[in-house]
Scaffold this motif. Structure first.
Motif, PDB file in Angstrom:
ATOM      1  N   GLU A 173       1.125  -1.363   0.027  1.00 52.95           N
ATOM      2  CA  GLU A 173       0.022   0.126  -0.292  1.00 52.95           C
ATOM      3  C   GLU A 173       0.457   1.065   0.234  1.00 52.95           C
ATOM      4  O   GLU A 173       0.488   2.236  -1.213  1.00 52.95           O
ATOM      5  CB  GLU A 173      -0.932  -0.389   1.159  1.00 52.95           C
ATOM      6  CG  GLU A 173      -1.965  -0.838   0.999  1.00 52.95           C
ATOM      7  CD  GLU A 173      -3.116  -1.342   2.299  1.00 52.95           C
ATOM      8  OE1 GLU A 173      -2.367  -0.655   3.248  1.00 52.95           O
ATOM      9  OE2 GLU A 173      -3.729  -1.787   2.546  1.00 52.95           O
ATOM     10  N   ALA A 174       2.090   1.127   0.807  1.00 53.86           N
ATOM     11  CA  ALA A 174       2.833   2.272   0.795  1.00 53.86           C
ATOM     12  C   ALA A 174       3.063   2.394  -0.903  1.00 53.86           C
ATOM     13  O   ALA A 174       3.248   3.993  -0.918  1.00 53.86           O
ATOM     14  CB  ALA A 174       3.647   2.217   1.809  1.00 53.86           C
ATOM     15  N   LEU A 175       4.446   1.617  -1.194  1.00 50.82           N
ATOM     16  CA  LEU A 175       4.430   1.172  -2.868  1.00 50.82           C
ATOM     17  C   LEU A 175       3.546   2.486  -3.630  1.00 50.82           C
ATOM     18  O   LEU A 175       3.416   2.531  -4.621  1.00 50.82           O
ATOM     19  CB  LEU A 175       5.487   0.584  -2.860  1.00 50.82           C
ATOM     20  CG  LEU A 175       6.373   0.099  -2.363  1.00 50.82           C
ATOM     21  CD1 LEU A 175       7.015  -1.519  -2.583  1.00 50.82           C
ATOM     22  CD2 LEU A 175       7.429   1.161  -2.884  1.00 50.82           C
ATOM     23  N   THR A 176       1.940   1.602  -3.596  1.00 49.82           N
ATOM     24  CA  THR A 176       1.269   2.321  -4.355  1.00 49.82           C
ATOM     25  C   THR A 176       0.603   3.440  -3.986  1.00 49.82           C
ATOM     26  O   THR A 176       0.887   4.147  -5.233  1.00 49.82           O
ATOM     27  CB  THR A 176      -0.416   1.060  -4.036  1.00 49.82           C
ATOM     28  OG1 THR A 176       0.508  -0.361  -4.663  1.00 49.82           O
ATOM     29  CG2 THR A 176      -0.710   1.470  -4.672  1.00 49.82           C
ATOM     30  N   ALA A 177       1.327   3.839  -2.751  1.00 51.59           N
ATOM     31  CA  ALA A 177       0.916   5.616  -2.368  1.00 51.59           C
ATOM     32  C   ALA A 177       1.966   5.755  -3.065  1.00 51.59           C
ATOM     33  O   ALA A 177       1.401   7.452  -3.714  1.00 51.59           O
ATOM     34  CB  ALA A 177       0.496   5.260  -1.241  1.00 51.59           C
ATOM     35  N   LYS A 178       2.698   5.330  -2.405  1.00 58.04           N
ATOM     36  CA  LYS A 178       4.410   6.594  -3.587  1.00 58.04           C
ATOM     37  C   LYS A 178       4.138   6.252  -4.612  1.00 58.04           C
ATOM     38  O   LYS A 178       4.065   7.298  -5.647  1.00 58.04           O
ATOM     39  CB  LYS A 178       5.219   5.435  -3.027  1.00 58.04           C
ATOM     40  CG  LYS A 178       6.553   6.067  -3.647  1.00 58.04           C
ATOM     41  CD  LYS A 178       6.399   7.867  -1.533  1.00 58.04           C
ATOM     42  CE  LYS A 178       7.864   7.997  -1.703  1.00 58.04           C
ATOM     43  NZ  LYS A 178       8.199   9.340  -1.821  1.00 58.04           N
ATOM     44  N   GLY A 179       3.706   5.271  -4.968  1.00 55.62           N
ATOM     45  CA  GLY A 179       3.539   5.586  -7.243  1.00 55.62           C
ATOM     46  C   GLY A 179       2.830   6.733  -7.680  1.00 55.62           C
ATOM     47  O   GLY A 179       2.928   7.244  -8.630  1.00 55.62           O
ATOM     48  N   ILE A 180       1.521   6.387  -6.819  1.00 58.68           N
ATOM     49  CA  ILE A 180       0.409   7.335  -7.372  1.00 58.68           C
ATOM     50  C   ILE A 180       1.318   8.631  -6.917  1.00 58.68           C
ATOM     51  O   ILE A 180       0.735   9.271  -7.785  1.00 58.68           O
ATOM     52  CB  ILE A 180      -1.091   6.895  -6.304  1.00 58.68           C
ATOM     53  CG1 ILE A 180      -1.125   6.038  -6.500  1.00 58.68           C
ATOM     54  CG2 ILE A 180      -2.075   8.394  -6.997  1.00 58.68           C
ATOM     55  CD1 ILE A 180      -2.806   5.421  -6.058  1.00 58.68           C
ATOM     56  N   GLU A 181       1.694   8.589  -5.695  1.00 56.26           N
ATOM     57  CA  GLU A 181       2.533  10.070  -5.974  1.00 56.26           C
ATOM     58  C   GLU A 181       2.706  10.935  -6.828  1.00 56.26           C
ATOM     59  O   GLU A 181       3.335  11.758  -7.089  1.00 56.26           O
ATOM     60  CB  GLU A 181       3.125  10.145  -3.990  1.00 56.26           C
ATOM     61  CG  GLU A 181       3.238  12.031  -4.124  1.00 56.26           C
ATOM     62  CD  GLU A 181       4.231  11.365  -2.806  1.00 56.26           C
ATOM     63  OE1 GLU A 181       4.562  12.236  -1.954  1.00 56.26           O
ATOM     64  OE2 GLU A 181       3.405  10.566  -1.956  1.00 56.26           O
ATOM     65  N   GLN A 182       4.067   9.347  -6.897  1.00 54.86           N
ATOM     66  CA  GLN A 182       5.264   9.598  -8.186  1.00 54.86           C
ATOM     67  C   GLN A 182       4.561  10.168  -9.342  1.00 54.86           C
ATOM     68  O   GLN A 182       5.088  10.952 -10.312  1.00 54.86           O
ATOM     69  CB  GLN A 182       6.478   8.718  -8.395  1.00 54.86           C
ATOM     70  CG  GLN A 182       7.173   8.114  -6.927  1.00 54.86           C
ATOM     71  CD  GLN A 182       7.948   7.176  -7.489  1.00 54.86           C
ATOM     72  OE1 GLN A 182       7.479   6.118  -8.379  1.00 54.86           O
ATOM     73  NE2 GLN A 182       8.895   6.821  -6.930  1.00 54.86           N
ATOM     74  N   GLN A 183       3.538   9.415  -9.861  1.00 58.68           N
ATOM     75  CA  GLN A 183       2.423   9.820 -10.955  1.00 58.68           C
ATOM     76  C   GLN A 183       2.230  11.055 -11.418  1.00 58.68           C
ATOM     77  O   GLN A 183       2.025  11.986 -12.281  1.00 58.68           O
ATOM     78  CB  GLN A 183       1.594   8.558 -11.251  1.00 58.68           C
ATOM     79  CG  GLN A 183       2.172   7.757 -12.030  1.00 58.68           C
ATOM     80  CD  GLN A 183       2.966   7.321 -12.711  1.00 58.68           C
ATOM     81  OE1 GLN A 183       2.010   8.149 -13.602  1.00 58.68           O
ATOM     82  NE2 GLN A 183       3.583   6.835 -13.217  1.00 58.68           N
ATOM     83  N   GLN A 184       1.268  11.500  -9.329  1.00 60.40           N
ATOM     84  CA  GLN A 184       1.323  13.000 -10.093  1.00 60.40           C
ATOM     85  C   GLN A 184       2.122  13.943  -9.883  1.00 60.40           C
ATOM     86  O   GLN A 184       1.651  14.923 -10.382  1.00 60.40           O
ATOM     87  CB  GLN A 184       0.453  13.118  -8.610  1.00 60.40           C
ATOM     88  CG  GLN A 184      -0.956  12.138  -8.069  1.00 60.40           C
ATOM     89  CD  GLN A 184      -1.180  12.462  -6.651  1.00 60.40           C
ATOM     90  OE1 GLN A 184      -0.929  12.569  -5.927  1.00 60.40           O
ATOM     91  NE2 GLN A 184      -2.975  12.001  -6.765  1.00 60.40           N
ATOM     92  N   LEU A 185       3.106  13.810  -8.923  1.00 59.75           N
ATOM     93  CA  LEU A 185       4.391  14.483  -9.202  1.00 59.75           C
ATOM     94  C   LEU A 185       5.017  14.257 -10.743  1.00 59.75           C
ATOM     95  O   LEU A 185       4.941  15.614 -11.572  1.00 59.75           O
ATOM     96  CB  LEU A 185       5.357  13.813  -8.215  1.00 59.75           C
ATOM     97  CG  LEU A 185       6.677  14.937  -8.773  1.00 59.75           C
ATOM     98  CD1 LEU A 185       7.000  16.164  -8.279  1.00 59.75           C
ATOM     99  CD2 LEU A 185       8.062  14.302  -7.625  1.00 59.75           C
ATOM    100  N   ILE A 186       5.106  13.428 -11.488  1.00 57.30           N
ATOM    101  CA  ILE A 186       5.173  13.463 -12.660  1.00 57.30           C
ATOM    102  C   ILE A 186       5.022  14.191 -14.295  1.00 57.30           C
ATOM    103  O   ILE A 186       4.847  14.888 -14.504  1.00 57.30           O
ATOM    104  CB  ILE A 186       5.227  11.824 -13.726  1.00 57.30           C
ATOM    105  CG1 ILE A 186       6.584  11.049 -12.877  1.00 57.30           C
ATOM    106  CG2 ILE A 186       5.514  12.077 -14.782  1.00 57.30           C
ATOM    107  CD1 ILE A 186       6.399   9.601 -13.030  1.00 57.30           C
ATOM    108  N   GLY A 187       2.839  14.062 -13.424  1.00 57.40           N
ATOM    109  CA  GLY A 187       2.091  14.665 -14.355  1.00 57.40           C
ATOM    110  C   GLY A 187       2.701  15.858 -13.576  1.00 57.40           C
ATOM    111  O   GLY A 187       2.111  16.825 -14.957  1.00 57.40           O
ATOM    112  N   LYS A 188       2.543  16.660 -12.220  1.00 55.99           N
ATOM    113  CA  LYS A 188       2.615  17.462 -12.302  1.00 55.99           C
ATOM    114  C   LYS A 188       4.322  18.767 -13.166  1.00 55.99           C
ATOM    115  O   LYS A 188       3.745  20.084 -13.954  1.00 55.99           O
ATOM    116  CB  LYS A 188       2.776  17.990 -11.137  1.00 55.99           C
ATOM    117  CG  LYS A 188       1.312  18.079  -9.975  1.00 55.99           C
ATOM    118  CD  LYS A 188       1.374  18.411  -8.477  1.00 55.99           C
ATOM    119  CE  LYS A 188       0.913  18.174  -7.717  1.00 55.99           C
ATOM    120  NZ  LYS A 188       0.448  18.243  -6.363  1.00 55.99           N
ATOM    121  N   LEU A 189       4.520  18.072 -12.793  1.00 50.14           N
ATOM    122  CA  LEU A 189       5.764  18.320 -13.800  1.00 50.14           C
ATOM    123  C   LEU A 189       5.891  18.244 -15.014  1.00 50.14           C
ATOM    124  O   LEU A 189       6.671  19.493 -15.607  1.00 50.14           O
ATOM    125  CB  LEU A 189       7.737  17.196 -13.984  1.00 50.14           C
ATOM    126  CG  LEU A 189       7.585  17.102 -12.002  1.00 50.14           C
ATOM    127  CD1 LEU A 189       9.109  15.972 -11.824  1.00 50.14           C
ATOM    128  CD2 LEU A 189       8.493  18.472 -11.554  1.00 50.14           C
TER     129      LEU A 189
END
Length: 431
Positions: free
Chosen positions: A144-160
């Motif tokens: 779950e932590a990795l999934t949340a981290k992945g989602i967070e990273q995807q959101q960060l990639i989207g923002k970037l």
């Protein structure tokens, strides 16, 4: 599928303290997995539970064996239907693997990995089901932590990605501004003296026409001179030239005026040198943008302007003009042959609004929720990047506004841009 039979009686797991444990019993009780057996029917009543159940779940094996519904009653309600629906497959496949939540004695939900295997007797009849239960709560937490981290990273990639596209757009607008400044500097001077010369030429042409008229009046009483000049007039087609030269000069002056308007519109569209928030006239921005895209619209789109009375709006005018351009160009592309684009403006409370309503093809309902996504486009490959509406959405959002859309396939689409007259307080990093 057949397995060897073994002693699955409750006594194998629930033993007296006086009886010395066998080597097998010792291994079962100390394995990381909880071993249990159930009847192969009904509610899958437990018939054996290894003694390590107390360490894992907090229950005594004898308590688990005494309750015929113990296993089902302790599975999480959200997980139980999935298990019940597929449990019969144990009898056809011989084995099933589940991951579900199991309630412990202290009312915690433990994630477990459960492997069920069917044991048959020598005649092939179902004898019992063996289960191996392993605690995977820590693994699930990590997943779950990795999934949340992945989602967070995807959101960060989207923002970037969005920031990158916005930066590219800002650089493009800066280039347009520099181009406009260069055009103004390089073209305005020659346009100025050409325009001045055309004004003088227009006066000279008028003088020459008056002179010809005076000559005509002077020789009117001399038939021999009239006869001599007649072939010259015919050869020169003087009557046509007199009418056409005035039109040519007038059209040339009008063309020069149009060039000056285009250059001025380009300057106003890009707002050269204007990088700060300021109060701007949205109607002026709309008109300059329409001048820029006039060539794309003139053959098929009739633009109807229905402007209300708008106050000045605090904004970055060049960015709003980019939004206006995207929406106007999209409207033009949505109209296949001939159509109308209504541009309306108005005020509602402390908000101003600008509506772009076309009579084009419209947007399919399944696409309406995605039109502002970066890179989403319904245009053919090579006809669009799918960034126009996404960037427009970002610009309006940074202005504290919103974009509403309504569409009817086959009838048209209307985008309404809502802007506060004074945007919310901005941070130092806002662009």
């Amino acid at each position: 599928m057949h397995f060897e039979e073994f002693d699955a009686s409750p006594a194998a797991g629930v033993r007296s303290e006086s009886a010395p444990p066998t080597r097998l019993q010792y291994l079962i009780d100390n394995t990381p997995a909880l071993i249990y057996c159930t009847v192969p029917s009904g509610d899958f009543k437990m018939t054996f539970v290894s003694n390590n159940a107390f360490n894992m779940l907090g229950y005594r094996p004898e308590d688990m064996l005494a309750d015929p519904n113990f296993w089902f009653d302790h599975i999480h309600p959200d997980d139980k239907p999935r298990i019940v629906e597929s449990l019969a497959q144990v009898f056809t496949e011989g084995q099933r693997v589940y991951e579900y939540r199991f309630r412990t004695a202290d009312d915690r939900w433990l994630w477990v990995h459960d492997t069920l295997r069917l044991v048959r007797d020598a005649a092939g009849r179902p004898l019992e089901v063996i289960g191996a239960l392993t605690d995977i709560t820590d693994r699930k937490a990590m997943e779950e932590a990795l999934t949340a981290k992945g989602i967070e990273q995807q959101q960060l990639i989207g923002k970037l990605r969005e920031a990158h596209e916005q930066l590219l757009q800002a650089e493009k607008m800066a280039s347009v501004g520099q181009l406009a400044a260069g055009i103004a500097h390089e073209i305005n001077n020659p346009i100025g003296f050409v325009n001045s010369n055309m004004g003088s030429l227009q006066g000279y042409v008028g003088t020459l026409v008056d002179l010809i008229d005076a000559y005509d009046d002077a020789i009117a009483g001399h038939p021999e001179l009239l006869a001599r000049m007649a072939p010259v007039r015919v050869a020169a087609d003087l009557d046509f030239v007199r009418g056409d030269v005035a039109s040519l000069v007038s059209e040339s002056i009008d063309g020069l005026r149009r060039v000056k308007e285009i250059v001025q519109a380009l300057r106003e569209f890009s707002h050269v040198g204007e990088t700060e928030w300021q109060f701007a006239d949205l109607h002026r921005g709309l008109d300059s943008t329409l001048n820029i895209v006039a060539n794309e619209l003139k053959y098929k789109v009739t633009v109807v302007k229905e402007y209300g009375k708008l106050p000045l709006v605090e904004c970055r005018a060049s960015q709003l003009n980019q939004v206006f351009m995207n929406l106007i160009v999209n409207a033009g592309q949505a109209i296949a042959e001939r159509g109308i684009l209504h541009i309306r403006t108005g005020v509602q409370g402390s908000w101003v609004w600008v509506e772009f309503a076309d009579t084009g093809a419209g947007i399919a309902p399944e696409h309406l929720t995605r039109i502002f996504e970066p890179f989403f486009t319904t245009k053919p490959v090579g006809s669009g990047t799918g960034l126009g509406l996404s960037l427009s959405y970002g610009i309006i959002h940074r202005h504290g506004g919103r974009i509403d859309v309504r569409s009817q396939p086959g009838e048209g689409t209307a985008f309404t841009v809502w802007l506060p007259q004074r945007p919310p307080r901005r941070g130092a990093g806002d662009i």
